[in-house]
Design a protein around this motif. Structure first.
Motif, mmCIF file in Angstrom:
data_model
loop_
_atom_site.group_PDB
_atom_site.id
_atom_site.type_symbol
_atom_site.label_atom_id
_atom_site.label_comp_id
_atom_site.label_asym_id
_atom_site.label_seq_id
_atom_site.Cartn_x
_atom_site.Cartn_y
_atom_site.Cartn_z
ATOM 1 N N HIS A 107 30.560 12.754 6.503
ATOM 2 C CA HIS A 107 31.110 13.952 5.884
ATOM 3 C C HIS A 107 30.988 13.884 4.368
ATOM 4 O O HIS A 107 31.194 12.826 3.766
ATOM 5 N N ASP A 154 31.279 19.423 0.683
ATOM 6 C CA ASP A 154 30.490 20.265 1.593
ATOM 7 C C ASP A 154 31.110 21.662 1.625
ATOM 8 O O ASP A 154 32.257 21.816 2.045
ATOM 9 N N ALA A 172 34.026 21.530 6.860
ATOM 10 C CA ALA A 172 35.177 20.751 6.406
ATOM 11 C C ALA A 172 35.339 19.514 7.283
ATOM 12 O O ALA A 172 34.826 19.449 8.407
ATOM 13 N N GLU A 173 36.078 18.540 6.761
ATOM 14 C CA GLU A 173 36.336 17.334 7.542
ATOM 15 C C GLU A 173 37.015 17.679 8.862
ATOM 16 O O GLU A 173 36.704 17.104 9.912
ATOM 17 N N ASP A 214 36.558 20.230 10.646
ATOM 18 C CA ASP A 214 35.574 20.775 11.582
ATOM 19 C C ASP A 214 34.894 19.686 12.387
ATOM 20 O O ASP A 214 34.350 19.943 13.471
ATOM 21 N N HIS A 250 26.577 19.062 1.467
ATOM 22 C CA HIS A 250 26.346 19.278 2.897
ATOM 23 C C HIS A 250 25.283 18.296 3.394
ATOM 24 O O HIS A 250 24.198 18.177 2.807
#
Length: 353
Positions: free
Chosen positions: A294, A298, A302-303, A305, A328
């Motif tokens: 991650h 990004d 998101a973390e 996600d 990203h």
């Protein structure tokens, strides 16, 4: 529908860090900035840079300079890769540029031993395509590497070469709705996506001497990697790099158009329903080693996600690696990221029974 976006929009989608990660020469990036700043259309400018690199490659090959030719063909491939990205929807121009990309990449691998192999796999009434890139040494395993909404197959050649240096083969896959599999094979994202990526696993294992098999999915490809690993017990290890477990239609022109092209419809409700269909399910479980990457900066994923992939993991060997300033898919730490993931796969696949 296939109108070119403004240059500033394209530069947001295709950042210099992403271009470097995909193998574009830095001088070509600077020249592309100059050309697009002067009002030259993105695809025309990037194609011109690719043509220059291809001419340099041919001259080197005629002079017997095989290594220089290969390097220039790869530089041309990267230019054509970003040239075709200017068009999210399919049409003659995108197909023309993708053919140039494919031809340059095939020429780059022609002198390798073993030669890079252009793979075609029958699936769902069409064909899935990819590139099998093997090291000259004995193979200890194979990693299927793939992207998400854009930048497929040859975009991951640097990852393939990193894996090769560690004794692993790489299959640079173009799955449903991606690259040649969409443009030439006719396979869109409305098929059984898990079964499609399992077809790449089938291909590797059927060859003999290439297994065990890992999956490395980037961006939305991380979703495809995680869900395939949850469904296919033959997957020996999986890396999810910047992938949402439950995708949604984002409010970005580029993202929305790419999602439409992958599914073959501009119906936003249909795209949302399909995203729900292909999402990681609450009951999914991933029984092999899991690595999730991650980037703290990004703007797309998101973390949170990606947390469902960690929650679905049942194996003790489960890792979350975060780059606090990471973009990203960690474009801005590409060398470190690629080495980290290649080492991780080398450790897991080499010790697999």
């Amino acid at each position: 529908m296939n109108a070119l976006a403004p240059a500033e929009t394209l530069w947001r989608a295709m950042t210099p860090t992403r271009m470097l990660d995909c193998g574009m020469d830095y001088a070509d990036i600077l020249e592309l900035q100059t050309l697009t700043g002067a009002g030259i259309a993105w695809d025309v400018a990037a194609e011109e840079l690719g043509d220059r690199q291809r001419a340099r490659a041919r001259a080197a090959a005629e002079a017997g300079r095989v290594v220089t030719a290969e390097e220039a063909y790869l530089a041309a491939t990267a230019c054509y890769l970003f040239a075709q990205m200017a068009y999210n929807f399919d049409g003659p121009r995108k197909r023309e540029l993708y053919t140039r990309l494919t031809d340059a990449f095939e020429a780059a691998g022609a002198s390798r031993n073993p030669r890079w192999e252009h793979v075609g796999i029958p699936f769902a009434g069409g064909r899935l395509f990819g590139w099998l890139i093997r090291p000259p040494s004995p193979v200890t395993g194979t990693v299927v590497v793939f992207g998400g909404q854009s930048g497929w197959g040859p975009a991951y050649v640097r990852q393939a070469e990193a894996l090769n240096r560690r004794g692993l083969a790489a299959l640079l896959a173009e799955g449903p709705g991606q690259g040649e599999s969409r443009l030439e094979g006719g396979v869109l994202l409305d098929v059984d996506v898990r079964a499609a990526y399992s077809a790449f696993v089938d291909h590797v294992l059927a060859r003999g001497g290439l297994g065990p098999v890992g999956l490395w999915g980037n961006s939305n490809g991380g979703l495809f990697a995680g869900t395939t690993a949850a469904s296919d017990r033959r997957v020996a290890a999986v890396c999810v790099n910047g992938g949402p477990a439950r995708p949604r239609l984002l409010d970005f022109r580029t993202y929305a158009e790419q999602a439409a092209a992958m599914l073959g419809t501009t119906d936003t409700d249909a795209i949302r329903r399909n995203f729900d269909r292909i999402a990681l399910k609450p009951e999914d479980r991933i029984d092999c080693p899991v690595l999730v990457l991650h980037g703290g900066r990004d703007p797309i994923v998101a973390e949170a996600d990606q947390k469902p992939f960690l929650d679905a993991a049942t194996h003790d060997d489960t890792t979350l690696r975060i780059w606090d300033d990471g973009e990203h898919t960690i474009y801005n730490h590409a060398t470190e990221r690629t080495a980290y993931v290649a080492d991780w796969f080398a450790d897991r696949l080499a010790r697999r029974d």
